[in-house]
Design a protein around this motif. Structure first.
Motif, mmCIF file in Angstrom:
data_model
loop_
_atom_site.group_PDB
_atom_site.id
_atom_site.type_symbol
_atom_site.label_atom_id
_atom_site.label_comp_id
_atom_site.label_asym_id
_atom_site.label_seq_id
_atom_site.Cartn_x
_atom_site.Cartn_y
_atom_site.Cartn_z
ATOM 1 N N GLN A 1 2.119 -37.327 -35.626
ATOM 2 C CA GLN A 1 2.717 -38.532 -35.052
ATOM 3 C C GLN A 1 2.400 -38.630 -33.560
ATOM 4 O O GLN A 1 2.044 -39.701 -33.058
ATOM 5 C CB GLN A 1 4.240 -38.510 -35.269
ATOM 6 N N ALA A 2 2.505 -37.509 -32.850
ATOM 7 C CA ALA A 2 2.215 -37.501 -31.418
ATOM 8 C C ALA A 2 0.771 -37.900 -31.153
ATOM 9 O O ALA A 2 0.484 -38.699 -30.249
ATOM 10 C CB ALA A 2 2.499 -36.110 -30.842
ATOM 11 N N GLU A 3 -0.160 -37.350 -31.926
ATOM 12 C CA GLU A 3 -1.578 -37.691 -31.761
ATOM 13 C C GLU A 3 -1.809 -39.173 -32.020
ATOM 14 O O GLU A 3 -2.571 -39.839 -31.297
ATOM 15 C CB GLU A 3 -2.421 -36.857 -32.722
ATOM 16 N N THR A 4 -1.151 -39.703 -33.038
ATOM 17 C CA THR A 4 -1.313 -41.117 -33.380
ATOM 18 C C THR A 4 -0.822 -42.007 -32.243
ATOM 19 O O THR A 4 -1.492 -42.971 -31.856
ATOM 20 C CB THR A 4 -0.542 -41.439 -34.675
ATOM 21 N N VAL A 5 0.344 -41.683 -31.690
ATOM 22 C CA VAL A 5 0.897 -42.486 -30.590
ATOM 23 C C VAL A 5 -0.027 -42.432 -29.374
ATOM 24 O O VAL A 5 -0.306 -43.463 -28.737
ATOM 25 C CB VAL A 5 2.309 -41.986 -30.221
ATOM 26 N N LEU A 6 -0.539 -41.252 -29.044
ATOM 27 C CA LEU A 6 -1.420 -41.118 -27.886
ATOM 28 C C LEU A 6 -2.716 -41.905 -28.074
ATOM 29 O O LEU A 6 -3.183 -42.583 -27.140
ATOM 30 C CB LEU A 6 -1.733 -39.640 -27.643
ATOM 31 N N MET A 7 -3.297 -41.837 -29.257
ATOM 32 C CA MET A 7 -4.530 -42.583 -29.514
ATOM 33 C C MET A 7 -4.297 -44.080 -29.404
ATOM 34 O O MET A 7 -5.090 -44.812 -28.803
ATOM 35 C CB MET A 7 -5.086 -42.233 -30.894
ATOM 36 N N ARG A 8 -3.197 -44.545 -29.987
ATOM 37 C CA ARG A 8 -2.920 -45.985 -29.938
ATOM 38 C C ARG A 8 -2.609 -46.435 -28.519
ATOM 39 O O ARG A 8 -2.980 -47.538 -28.113
ATOM 40 C CB ARG A 8 -1.772 -46.316 -30.894
ATOM 41 N N GLY B 1 5.903 -31.942 -19.790
ATOM 42 C CA GLY B 1 7.110 -32.538 -20.358
ATOM 43 C C GLY B 1 6.860 -33.562 -21.434
ATOM 44 O O GLY B 1 7.798 -34.085 -22.039
ATOM 45 N N LEU B 2 5.581 -33.870 -21.696
ATOM 46 C CA LEU B 2 5.264 -34.869 -22.716
ATOM 47 C C LEU B 2 4.815 -34.144 -23.989
ATOM 48 O O LEU B 2 3.642 -34.126 -24.344
ATOM 49 C CB LEU B 2 4.165 -35.811 -22.215
#
Length: 424
Positions: free
Chosen positions: A136-143, A217-218
């Protein structure tokens, strides 16, 4: 911060929480590649189902994409692990010619298509995947990097439709280290796909950047909070946009739309973009629902009074006329070929119209209306036709073997045919 679930094979309450959304299903599919995450999904689902009365039947699907020689053995390992647990399993192989570019995306589509076809044969309607918190974190960062709007920044939903399959992701709030521990404790040796470390792929580059971001922190948990808040904002905007759509958008039987200009310009950009995007999606045959930048630029040109006399976006022709934005399907833009309507069957035509043949006849044909004089249309319909010429040309027309017109656009003139414009 959202609760950090630490699933345990012995924690009935945690397992019930994980699989609550599919507890009422007769059967569920599990996508298991052989990696640690998907093997943990198999173990957790099996433990959950084994402890429940009337639990869904589990069925594992594992795909050999034909990209690595080790993949066939990994599928066999998955099938053996499922058999050891008493879970039905099916191995599938992608044997089609592989593309030179976009290989990962093509493999993803092929995987869902293969699994979807197998699920249909097995009578299973929901597929569980092992996407976890880091995914989920990778998806949010890519988007975020790609300039996605709020709808994209909410990340992956726990329940979604992917390539026509209902997909549930029960592990989205689980740390992958917890999943690996479950697999290790079970004595299973997960497969290691080297492509997961190949920095040629964008997702891998973001995956390798996560530890550095976490030191600032992210981390994945913080990004999960961000995604949850974006989901809440997206839901609020969607609710307001739905109300505005109903109040100011008018769709006609040819599949064209009129948006009241004054009301549209008065909306906040977030809402007007959502309304405009939905109209373009409906009218244009659902071509690129995530092309946010094009929709934003079109909205801005409308708001600024700078819209050209006629412009095309996402398979649509857009004009200003009589204090309204008028949107019609673009002729020649991937309109469908003639299609035979099977007896007592449904046809989704151009992703815009649902056409139902309610008869036993097999010689009814749906095609593009193309050039029909307005006076002929008005003879059929009994009223003055003001729809854009493009909308008339791209509407479906159904004829019988003798050439008789049974329906045109969303209007039916014969009980054998029912037609409905798709607006969702």
């Amino acid at each position: 911060m959202p609760a950090r679930l630490t699933p345990s094979l012995d924690d009935a309450a945690a397992l019930d929480q994980l699989f609550a959304a599919v507890a009422g299903e007769q059967a569920i599919g599990l996508a298991v590649s052989g990696g640690a995450d998907s093997l943990a999904l198999l173990l957790l689902a099996h433990s959950w189902a084994s402890a429940r009365d009337n639990a869904p039947i589990l069925h594992v699907y594992s795909v050999d994409h034909g990209l690595r020689p080790e993949a066939a053995a990994e599928v066999k390992m998955v099938l053996a692990a499922a058999k050891e647990l008493g879970v039905a399993a099916t191995g599938l192989k992608w044997s089609a010619t592989k593309p030179v570019a976009g290989l990962q995306e093509a493999a993803r589509i092929a995987r869902y298509q293969l699994i979807g076809n197998a699920m249909a044969q097995d009578g299973i309607s929901v597929l569980l995947t092992a996407h976890h918190r880091n995914d989920q974190a990778e998806t949010v960062l890519m988007r975020m990097a790609h300039g996605s709007g709020i709808e994209g920044l909410k990340g992956m939903s726990a329940m979604a439709v992917v390539e026509g399959i209902i997909v549930h992701r029960p592990l989205l709030d689980i740390d992958p280290t917890a999943l690996r521990a479950i697999v290790d404790a079970a004595g299973l040796v997960p497969a290691e796909d080297p492509s997961n470390a190949d920095e040629h792929y964008e997702r891998v580059r973001w995956r390798k950047a996560l530890p550095q971001l976490a030191s600032l922190g992210l981390d994945a948990a913080a990004l999960a909070v961000f995604a949850d808040r974006m989901a809440e904002a997206d839901a609020a905007i969607a609710q307001m946009a739905e109300s505005c759509f109903a109040a100011m958008v008018r769709l006609d039987g040819f599949g064209s739309a009129r948006i009241e200009l004054a009301g549209f310009i008065g909306l906040s950009p977030a809402i007007s973009v959502r309304v405009l995007g939905r109209v373009l999606n409906i009218v244009g045959g659902r071509q690129k629902p995530r092309a946010l930048g094009q929709v934003e630029r079109l909205r801005q040109s409308i708001a600024d009074g700078a819209l050209p006399k006629s412009t095309t976006v996402l398979g649509c022709v857009i004009r200003l006329k009589d204090d309204a934005v008028v949107i019609a399907r673009e002729p020649g833009r991937a309109v469908p070929p003639d299609a035979i309507l099977r007896p007592h069957a449904e046809l989704i035509w151009d992703e815009r119209f649902l056409i139902i043949n309610g008869s036993d006849e097999s010689d009814l044909t749906a095609s593009v209306a193309d050039y029909l004089p307005r006076h002929r249309l008005e003879e059929f319909l009994g009223f003055k036709v003001t729809a854009p010429a493009e909308a008339i040309r791209t509407a479906p027309i159904v004829r019988d073997a003798a050439g008789g017109v049974l329906s045109l656009g969303g209007w039916s003139f014969d009980d054998r045919i029912k037609v409905q414009l798709l607006i969702d």
